[in-house]
Enzyme design. Structure first.
Site, PDB file in Angstrom:
ATOM      1  N   ILE A   6       0.879  -1.167   0.000  1.00 51.49           N
ATOM      2  CA  ILE A   6       0.000   0.000   0.000  1.00 51.49           C
ATOM      3  C   ILE A   6       0.918   1.218   0.000  1.00 51.49           C
ATOM      4  O   ILE A   6       1.315   1.725   1.053  1.00 51.49           O
ATOM      5  CB  ILE A   6      -0.935   0.006   1.225  1.00 51.49           C
ATOM      6  N   HIS A  10       0.036   5.242   1.482  1.00 50.49           N
ATOM      7  CA  HIS A  10       0.046   5.696   2.879  1.00 50.49           C
ATOM      8  C   HIS A  10       1.293   5.136   3.555  1.00 50.49           C
ATOM      9  O   HIS A  10       1.436   3.924   3.713  1.00 50.49           O
ATOM     10  CB  HIS A  10      -1.217   5.220   3.601  1.00 50.49           C
ATOM     11  N   LEU A  11       2.166   6.032   3.959  1.00 52.33           N
ATOM     12  CA  LEU A  11       3.412   5.668   4.618  1.00 52.33           C
ATOM     13  C   LEU A  11       3.138   4.773   5.834  1.00 52.33           C
ATOM     14  O   LEU A  11       2.209   5.026   6.599  1.00 52.33           O
ATOM     15  CB  LEU A  11       4.116   6.952   5.076  1.00 52.33           C
ATOM     16  N   HIS A  12       3.938   3.740   5.995  1.00 52.78           N
ATOM     17  CA  HIS A  12       3.857   2.878   7.172  1.00 52.78           C
ATOM     18  C   HIS A  12       5.189   2.176   7.369  1.00 52.78           C
ATOM     19  O   HIS A  12       5.829   1.761   6.411  1.00 52.78           O
ATOM     20  CB  HIS A  12       2.716   1.856   7.059  1.00 52.78           C
ATOM     21  N   GLN A  13       5.606   2.093   8.616  1.00 50.75           N
ATOM     22  CA  GLN A  13       6.870   1.435   8.948  1.00 50.75           C
ATOM     23  C   GLN A  13       6.594   0.064   9.556  1.00 50.75           C
ATOM     24  O   GLN A  13       5.799  -0.065  10.480  1.00 50.75           O
ATOM     25  CB  GLN A  13       7.671   2.276   9.932  1.00 50.75           C
TER      26      GLN A  13
END
Length: 166
Positions: free
Chosen positions: A121, A124-127
């Site tokens: 995805i 949307h930034l996600h770590q």
């Protein structure tokens, strides 16, 4: 399971992943925008001012967390200073909490920026915070092309929520 196809492989059907295979959810249905406000399964573990931690629905290992800004952005340099600081603090807290509840031996931590870098995805930034244990890889993914996860997501969520500092 059904009998093997002519190629000799069993099939593990995961129709819920079709949204990701077919190009991901529509921008209005971003799972990282929806999760903190209406996650029906309650996989959000902790909420901060600028970011939150949520269990990955398709984890590599039990306790695989995603640290996401509430703001819908797709590139790390777009984070403001408060978001950057809280993302770092949540990542450190996630590591401490996962170690406490599951005795993880190590972690893979990372951001996949863009589809070319492997982001499922990308919008949307996600770590990712992925706990690892010595020997957590076995023959199943190689021989059976199957990943065994020894704990239900809701059980993992409960353990992490209870251990997350207030």
């Amino acid at each position: 399971m059904s009998s093997p196809d002519p190629d000799g492989l069993e099939r593990l059907w995961t129709p819920w992943r079709m949204a990701y295979v077919s190009g991901g959810p529509k921008s209005t249905d971003c799972p990282f925008c929806v999760a903190p406000v209406s996650d029906p399964d309650g996989l959000v573990v902790a909420r901060g001012q600028a970011v939150y931690a949520v269990l990955n629905r398709f984890p590599y290992n039990p306790g695989h967390l995603l640290v996401c800004p509430y703001r819908h952005i797709d590139d790390y340099p777009e984070l403001d200073d408060a978001e950057t600081a809280e993302l770092a603090e949540f990542t450190k807290t996630a590591m401490r909490v996962v170690r406490k509840v599951s005795n993880a031996h190590g972690f893979n931590i990372g951001l996949n920026q863009g589809h070319a870098a492997g982001a499922g995805i990308a919008a949307h930034l996600h770590q990712h915070v992925v706990p690892r244990w010595g020997g957590d890889n076995n023959f199943l993914p190689v021989v059976a092309r199957t990943k065994a996860l020894p704990q239900l997501l809701t059980d993992t969520r409960d353990l992490l929520r209870e251990a997350w500092p207030a």
